[in-house]
Scaffold this motif. Structure first.
Motif, PDB file in Angstrom:
ATOM      1  N   ARG A 245       0.849  -1.187   0.000  1.00 11.86           N
ATOM      2  CA  ARG A 245       0.000   0.000   0.000  1.00 11.86           C
ATOM      3  C   ARG A 245       0.885   1.237   0.000  1.00 11.86           C
ATOM      4  NH1 ARG A 245      -5.052  -2.093   1.417  1.00 11.86           N
ATOM      5  NH2 ARG A 245      -4.886  -4.232   2.200  1.00 11.86           N
ATOM      6  N   TYR A 246       0.379   2.293  -0.625  1.00 10.36           N
ATOM      7  CA  TYR A 246       1.161   3.522  -0.749  1.00 10.36           C
ATOM      8  C   TYR A 246       0.461   4.637   0.028  1.00 10.36           C
ATOM      9  CZ  TYR A 246       3.747   1.110  -4.389  1.00 10.36           C
ATOM     10  OH  TYR A 246       4.521   0.204  -5.061  1.00 10.36           O
ATOM     11  N   LEU A 247       1.231   5.316   0.858  1.00  9.85           N
ATOM     12  CA  LEU A 247       0.709   6.402   1.680  1.00  9.85           C
ATOM     13  C   LEU A 247       1.032   7.732   1.001  1.00  9.85           C
ATOM     14  CD1 LEU A 247       1.871   5.090   5.187  1.00  9.85           C
ATOM     15  CD2 LEU A 247      -0.048   4.339   3.741  1.00  9.85           C
ATOM     16  N   ASP A 248       0.014   8.581   0.829  1.00 12.85           N
ATOM     17  CA  ASP A 248       0.194   9.823   0.070  1.00 12.85           C
ATOM     18  C   ASP A 248       1.320  10.684   0.624  1.00 12.85           C
ATOM     19  OD1 ASP A 248      -1.785   9.132  -1.674  1.00 12.85           O
ATOM     20  OD2 ASP A 248      -3.271  10.560  -0.932  1.00 12.85           O
ATOM     21  N   LEU A 276     -12.021   3.246   4.418  1.00 11.93           N
ATOM     22  CA  LEU A 276     -12.184   2.971   5.840  1.00 11.93           C
ATOM     23  C   LEU A 276     -11.498   1.655   6.225  1.00 11.93           C
ATOM     24  CD1 LEU A 276     -15.897   4.060   6.376  1.00 11.93           C
ATOM     25  CD2 LEU A 276     -13.852   5.203   7.263  1.00 11.93           C
ATOM     26  N   ARG A 277     -11.639   0.648   5.355  1.00 12.27           N
ATOM     27  CA  ARG A 277     -10.990  -0.633   5.629  1.00 12.27           C
ATOM     28  C   ARG A 277      -9.466  -0.485   5.625  1.00 12.27           C
ATOM     29  NH1 ARG A 277     -12.612  -3.437   1.361  1.00 12.27           N
ATOM     30  NH2 ARG A 277     -14.699  -3.609   2.243  1.00 12.27           N
ATOM     31  N   ARG A 278      -8.988   0.279   4.685  1.00 11.83           N
ATOM     32  CA  ARG A 278      -7.541   0.523   4.596  1.00 11.83           C
ATOM     33  C   ARG A 278      -7.036   1.267   5.821  1.00 11.83           C
ATOM     34  NH1 ARG A 278      -4.529   4.836   2.984  1.00 11.83           N
ATOM     35  NH2 ARG A 278      -2.607   4.474   1.777  1.00 11.83           N
ATOM     36  N   ASP A 279      -7.781   2.297   6.252  1.00 14.21           N
ATOM     37  CA  ASP A 279      -7.384   3.078   7.428  1.00 14.21           C
ATOM     38  C   ASP A 279      -7.341   2.205   8.679  1.00 14.21           C
ATOM     39  OD1 ASP A 279      -7.471   5.112   5.598  1.00 14.21           O
ATOM     40  OD2 ASP A 279      -9.206   6.132   6.467  1.00 14.21           O
ATOM     41  N   ALA A 280      -8.284   1.263   8.766  1.00 19.11           N
ATOM     42  CA  ALA A 280      -8.311   0.380   9.931  1.00 19.11           C
ATOM     43  C   ALA A 280      -7.092  -0.537   9.950  1.00 19.11           C
ATOM     44  CB  ALA A 280      -9.594  -0.443   9.928  1.00 19.11           C
TER      45      ALA A 280
END
Length: 318
Positions: A245-248, A276-280
């Motif tokens: 995953r890539y964080l801005d 929301l799923r990614r943030d969790a």
């Protein structure tokens, strides 16, 4: 239509040159078919089967390109050049698949400086380039047509595009892995007199810093750089549950991920659920996700910047 001419058009996908046609049928046959409207002259020495034109568009005098679909229009321009040209600028970007060229824009063709070919305004624009040859490494074949290399097309098209459209093709080309900011920078170095060169150089610098969207470029320039702002990572890569995953915009010390949501992000419930799923998942790694909407980033950059600094200070104090 004359049977021999009809077969010739079929074998050449509806397009032929005068020189090719007169090897098969007499000149008077071509003139008759053209007079009857079955053969359309779109450029000097270049003809197409009128059945391939777009019926919704009426042919205007002196504007035959207006009735041709894009691929046929591009083939006609290349045929007119008789092996001396390659699609360039905005037309090359269309062929490379990084920007769809609107029908009302002219076809752009790069040709050698002394080719003897002329532009046919307003529908065909020729760019005469010293030392240009429509072959590798300056040009390649794509979709069956000669086209200048992508980096050159991105540079040449920059001042020709509307200001609002300029960044997107370059951003997309880099995001899709078709090129790199460094390679485009090398092409830019070959065009020292390019109009609006400084603006393109700034965008290349932002892409080199890790920005991957026009919104991230805006955030870089107006929010996430400058006094008091710590060093932040763009498009920082993390592995969670076997996926990358890539964080801005990531503050590594404070473990905060600032996500920049595009203008349409909140209108898509499915995308909202994915976010929301990614943030969790990131929260399980101790990473705080803070999202800023497009509207706030663009209209309230000072407030967003103050919030970013406050959040980082709070995380350091924990």
């Amino acid at each position: 239509m004359n049977a021999e001419l009809n077969e010739l058009l079929r074998r050449h996908d509806g397009l032929l040159t005068w020189d090719l046609a007169v090897q098969v049928v007499p000149e008077w046959t071509l003139r008759r078919e053209r007079g009857a409207g079955r053969l359309l002259r779109v450029l000097p020495g270049v003809y197409v089967d009128s059945r391939l034109t777009r019926p919704a568009v009426a042919p205007a005098p002196g504007a035959p390109f207006a009735v041709l679909p894009p691929q046929l229009r591009h083939r006609a321009a290349v045929a007119y050049a008789q092996g001396r040209g390659a699609l360039g600028g905005p037309t090359a970007l269309h062929t490379w698949g990084v920007r769809r060229q609107p029908d009302d824009e002219p076809v752009h063709l790069d040709v050698p400086a002394r080719s003897g070919l002329r532009s046919r305004p307003p529908h065909l624009v020729l760019h005469h380039r010293h030392g240009f040859r429509p072959e590798p490494p300056q040009a390649v074949t794509r979709r069956g047509l000669p086209v200048v290399r992508l980096e050159r097309a991105l540079v040449d098209a920059w001042p020709l595009l509307p200001a609002v459209d300029r960044p997107a093709p370059l951003v997309r080309a880099v995001n899709d892995g078709l090129t790199t900011p460094a390679r485009v920078g090398e092409a830019l170095a070959e065009a020292p007199r390019l109009a609006r060169r400084a603006e393109l150089r700034v965008l290349l610098d932002r892409l080199s810093a890790g920005c991957r969207s026009p919104l991230e470029v805006w955030g870089h320039d107006h929010v996430f750089t400058g006094a008091q702002m710590p060093r932040l990572r763009r498009q920082f890569r993390v592995r969670i549950e076997g996926r990358t995953r890539y964080l801005d915009v990531y503050a590594e010390r404070e473990r905060v991920d600032f996500e920049l949501d595009g203008a349409t992000a909140h209108g898509d419930p499915r995308q909202r659920e994915i976010d929301l799923r990614r943030d969790a998942l990131l929260a399980t790694r101790g990473i705080l996700v803070v999202r800023f909407a497009h509207r706030r980033l663009v209209r309230e950059p000072d407030r967003v910047r103050a919030e970013v600094l406050a959040i980082l200070a709070s995380r350091r104090a924990e």
